[in-house]
Design a protein around this motif. Structure first.
Motif, PDB file in Angstrom:
ATOM      1  N   LYS A  33       3.516  -3.477   5.378  1.00  0.00           N
ATOM      2  CA  LYS A  33       2.151  -3.053   5.707  1.00  0.00           C
ATOM      3  C   LYS A  33       1.623  -2.064   4.657  1.00  0.00           C
ATOM      4  N   TYR A  84      -4.589  -3.722  -1.354  1.00  0.00           N
ATOM      5  CA  TYR A  84      -6.006  -3.766  -1.024  1.00  0.00           C
ATOM      6  C   TYR A  84      -6.766  -2.672  -1.774  1.00  0.00           C
ATOM      7  N   GLU A  93       0.688  -3.950   1.557  1.00  0.00           N
ATOM      8  CA  GLU A  93      -0.585  -4.648   1.737  1.00  0.00           C
ATOM      9  C   GLU A  93      -1.752  -3.679   1.592  1.00  0.00           C
ATOM     10  N   SER A  94      -1.623  -2.500   2.178  1.00  0.00           N
ATOM     11  CA  SER A  94      -2.685  -1.490   2.087  1.00  0.00           C
ATOM     12  C   SER A  94      -2.896  -1.049   0.643  1.00  0.00           C
TER      13      SER A  94
END
Length: 105
Positions: free
Chosen positions: A92, A99, A95-96
């Motif tokens: 996670k 982004y 992914e952050s």
């Protein structure tokens, strides 16, 4: 003309730089850049390293040892540390971070 001479001229032109600009970055004379591009001289090791950094390519690419310009130059210590830290993140968090980096522009 050597692969080295062809590659540095091509990279300079691709990056829309003049010989004068490259010389200033490398802290050498404009004449030396001219001579390097025309295969009438060879760079010092320090100049070769600085050229690889300037154009963000490997020394192997500059010297014609491989033809893949997009092969990245070796990681700096800071980049290697960032990569090690990234690999330790949970999915996670990765992914952050991806982004954020992707939307930074």
């Amino acid at each position: 003309m050597s692969e080295f001479s062809k590659n540095i001229r091509s990279l300079r032109e691709k990056n829309d730089l003049t010989q004068k600009q490259v010389a200033a970055y490398l802290n050498v004379s404009e004449r030396q850049i001219h001579n390097l591009e025309n295969d009438s001289s060879k760079p010092s090791f320090d100049t070769l390293n600085a050229m690889a950094d300037l154009f963000n390519v490997s020394i192997d690419y500059l010297c014609g040892r491989h033809s893949n310009e997009n092969e990245m130059a070796p990681l700096t210590k800071e980049e290697a540390e960032l990569l090690r830290n990234y690999r330790r993140l949970h999915k996670k968090a990765k992914e952050s971070l991806s982004y954020i980096i992707g939307n930074y522009n």
